[in-house]
Design an enzyme around this catalytic site. Structure first.
Site, mmCIF file in Angstrom:
data_model
loop_
_atom_site.group_PDB
_atom_site.id
_atom_site.type_symbol
_atom_site.label_atom_id
_atom_site.label_comp_id
_atom_site.label_asym_id
_atom_site.label_seq_id
_atom_site.Cartn_x
_atom_site.Cartn_y
_atom_site.Cartn_z
ATOM 1 N N HIS A 147 0.845 -1.199 0.000
ATOM 2 C CA HIS A 147 0.000 0.000 0.000
ATOM 3 C C HIS A 147 0.879 1.247 0.000
ATOM 4 O O HIS A 147 1.393 1.666 1.038
ATOM 5 C CB HIS A 147 -0.918 -0.060 1.237
ATOM 6 C CG HIS A 147 -1.905 1.047 1.335
ATOM 7 N ND1 HIS A 147 -2.467 1.449 2.510
ATOM 8 C CD2 HIS A 147 -2.443 1.863 0.377
ATOM 9 C CE1 HIS A 147 -3.299 2.448 2.291
ATOM 10 N NE2 HIS A 147 -3.298 2.711 1.009
ATOM 11 N N GLU A 168 2.843 0.645 3.377
ATOM 12 C CA GLU A 168 2.196 -0.211 4.376
ATOM 13 C C GLU A 168 2.108 -1.603 3.759
ATOM 14 O O GLU A 168 1.471 -1.772 2.712
ATOM 15 C CB GLU A 168 0.798 0.356 4.699
ATOM 16 C CG GLU A 168 0.116 -0.311 5.861
ATOM 17 C CD GLU A 168 -1.287 0.265 6.131
ATOM 18 O OE1 GLU A 168 -1.938 0.762 5.190
ATOM 19 O OE2 GLU A 168 -1.730 0.187 7.288
HETATM 20 N N1 LIG Z 1 -5.913 7.642 -4.685
HETATM 21 C C1 LIG Z 1 -5.217 7.453 -3.572
HETATM 22 O O1 LIG Z 1 -4.844 8.405 -2.873
HETATM 23 C C2 LIG Z 1 -4.842 6.050 -3.160
HETATM 24 C C3 LIG Z 1 -3.888 5.876 -2.150
HETATM 25 C C4 LIG Z 1 -3.473 4.583 -1.817
HETATM 26 C C5 LIG Z 1 -4.050 3.488 -2.467
HETATM 27 N N2 LIG Z 1 -4.997 3.683 -3.430
HETATM 28 C C6 LIG Z 1 -5.546 2.496 -4.106
HETATM 29 O O2 LIG Z 1 -4.893 2.384 -5.364
HETATM 30 C C7 LIG Z 1 -5.787 1.760 -6.308
HETATM 31 C C8 LIG Z 1 -5.935 2.660 -7.502
HETATM 32 O O3 LIG Z 1 -6.468 3.882 -7.097
HETATM 33 P P1 LIG Z 1 -6.327 5.208 -7.987
HETATM 34 O O4 LIG Z 1 -6.670 6.337 -7.096
HETATM 35 O O5 LIG Z 1 -5.030 5.171 -8.720
HETATM 36 O O6 LIG Z 1 -7.531 4.960 -9.028
HETATM 37 P P2 LIG Z 1 -7.750 5.639 -10.469
HETATM 38 O O7 LIG Z 1 -9.215 5.648 -10.668
HETATM 39 O O8 LIG Z 1 -6.985 6.914 -10.575
HETATM 40 O O9 LIG Z 1 -7.054 4.585 -11.478
HETATM 41 C C9 LIG Z 1 -7.506 3.265 -11.638
HETATM 42 C C10 LIG Z 1 -7.028 2.781 -12.996
HETATM 43 O O10 LIG Z 1 -7.341 1.379 -13.102
HETATM 44 C C11 LIG Z 1 -7.670 1.137 -14.460
HETATM 45 N N3 LIG Z 1 -8.362 -0.148 -14.571
HETATM 46 C C12 LIG Z 1 -9.654 -0.436 -14.270
HETATM 47 N N4 LIG Z 1 -9.898 -1.731 -14.540
HETATM 48 C C13 LIG Z 1 -8.747 -2.266 -15.012
HETATM 49 C C14 LIG Z 1 -8.375 -3.571 -15.473
HETATM 50 N N5 LIG Z 1 -9.246 -4.572 -15.490
HETATM 51 N N6 LIG Z 1 -7.110 -3.761 -15.901
HETATM 52 C C15 LIG Z 1 -6.219 -2.740 -15.909
HETATM 53 N N7 LIG Z 1 -6.516 -1.477 -15.481
HETATM 54 C C16 LIG Z 1 -7.767 -1.262 -15.037
HETATM 55 C C17 LIG Z 1 -8.502 2.346 -14.860
HETATM 56 O O11 LIG Z 1 -8.559 2.489 -16.271
HETATM 57 C C18 LIG Z 1 -7.709 3.482 -14.186
HETATM 58 O O12 LIG Z 1 -6.721 4.012 -15.034
HETATM 59 C C19 LIG Z 1 -7.094 1.512 -5.548
HETATM 60 O O13 LIG Z 1 -7.094 0.199 -5.068
HETATM 61 C C20 LIG Z 1 -7.029 2.520 -4.411
HETATM 62 O O14 LIG Z 1 -7.766 2.117 -3.289
HETATM 63 C C21 LIG Z 1 -5.402 4.935 -3.797
#
Ligand SMILES: NC(=O)c1ccc[n+]([C@@H]2O[C@H](COP(=O)([O-])OP(=O)(O)OC[C@H]3O[C@@H](n4cnc5c(N)ncnc54)[C@H](O)[C@@H]3O)[C@@H](O)[C@H]2O)c1
Length: 299
Positions: free
Chosen positions: A140, A152
């Site tokens: 994480h 994490e």
């Molecule tokens: N945004 C934050 O601050 C943060 C912090 C820590 C962890 N996270 C975690 O990180 C992960 C991503 O979050 P994010 O904020 O980057 O989301 P985001 O919406 O910015 O990006 C997600 C991406 O995943 C892609 N995607 C969807 N289905 C897919 C598939 N089947 N194969 C390949 N790509 C696919 C989408 O096209 C998109 O580009 C989540 O699990 C979230 O909980 C987010």
């Protein structure tokens, strides 16, 4: 030995994760279903590297080699076929992640470690979609990935010690500080952060104070670098909403139920920075923090 790393999802987190691995010399394949997202991610990485060059923290040569270490791919199976490690950072949705892990389990080499950057979904559950639960782990990263030091590390029920040791060591190799925790809803970071954000939203919803006042109290009074409402916009209100639902369902306590105002904003598509509006309004090219019209003080 981990050399080839596939990052699934090229959104907010995926581009940062690809950036830090590539900068440390790993060969990175960035995979997304959307080619527009892949293009946008390469653009963002390029801009962030330019900023590092401007600050003198990396050289122009290091920028070039970092970009050379990244290839993009839109077919999942091809994208993970040579991976020693997969870090999944796709949309925070349980069904989607289970599907992705079942697919990468079939397509990735036998010894490959499968990590998820999930903010809250059970690693044990994700591992159950594979035939290699001992090799599934949570990695994480924090947002923005190139800046934030913490990783994490979440040990699922079946994660073995070799897998944890490999990921702890890898995190140190990319100049991050790993912190190992067990797999319970929200882990540590979000179990503590999200109730604070939710309480800030409740305070706004109940009219206790305005957006600026809530954020100012927490910044100046508690020494937080960013107020909770600005942080929620930055994380993404949809992501905050999903995490609170996981906490609510997983821990069975009403105190984690997402505030109705948060639910409404997500339903209305007001997701924070990524949609251009949340508690604040975001204009490309401007760093001014402007409270959204929906919450502007009525004079
Ligand atoms: N945004 C934050 O601050 C943060 C912090 C820590 C962890 N996270 C975690 O990180 C992960 C991503 O979050 P994010 O904020 O980057 O989301 P985001 O919406 O910015 O990006 C997600 C991406 O995943 C892609 N995607 C969807 N289905 C897919 C598939 N089947 N194969 C390949 N790509 C696919 C989408 O096209 C998109 O580009 C989540 O699990 C979230 O909980 C987010």
């Amino acid at each position: 030995m981990i050399k080839n790393i596939s990052v699934i999802g090229a959104g907010t987190m995926g581009n940062g994760i690809a950036h830090v691995f590539a900068q440390s010399g790993f060969s990175v394949t960035l995979v997304d279903v959307s080619s527009a997202q892949l293009e946008k991610a390469l653009n963002t990485i390029g801009k962030n590297l330019d900023r590092q060059v401007g600050k003198g923290t990396i050289t122009e040569e290091q920028k070039k080699s970092t970009l050379n270490n990244i290839t993009t791919e839109s077919v999942l199976n091809t994208g993970v076929s040579k991976a020693d490690l997969v870090v999944e950072a796709a949309t925070e949705n349980t069904e989607l992640k289970l599907k992705i892990f079942s697919q990468i389990d079939e397509a990735a080499p036998v010894g490959c470690i499968l990590a998820s950057n999930t903010s809250s979904i059970s690693i044990t559950k994700i591992a159950s979609a594979t035939k290699r639960p001992t090799k599934v782990i949570g990695m994480h990263f924090m947002n923005p990935v190139p800046v934030m030091k913490l990783v994490e590390i979440i040990n699922g029920y079946a994660t073995d010690k070799d897998t944890t040791d490999a990921i702890v060591s890898l995190s140190k190799q990319i100049a991050k500080i790993p912190c190992s925790v067990n797999d319970y809803p929200g882990f540590i970071a979000n179990r503590i952060l999200m109730p604070m954000i939710n309480e800030a939203i409740y305070s706004l919803y109940e009219g206790v104070a305005g957006v600026e006042e809530i954020d100012t109290v927490m910044k100046l009074g508690m020494g937080h670098p960013m107020g909770p409402l600005q942080l929620a916009d930055f994380i993404g209100l949809d992501v905050c909403h999903s995490i609170l639902r996981v906490l609510h369902e997983g821990l069975g306590n009403q105190k984690y139920a997402p505030c109705p105002l948060l639910v409404n904003m997500v339903t209305a598509g007001k997701l924070g920075v990524k949609s251009g509006e949340g508690f604040y309004t975001y204009t490309a090219g401007s760093k001014d923090l402007v409270v959204s019209k929906s919450f502007a003080p009525k004079i």
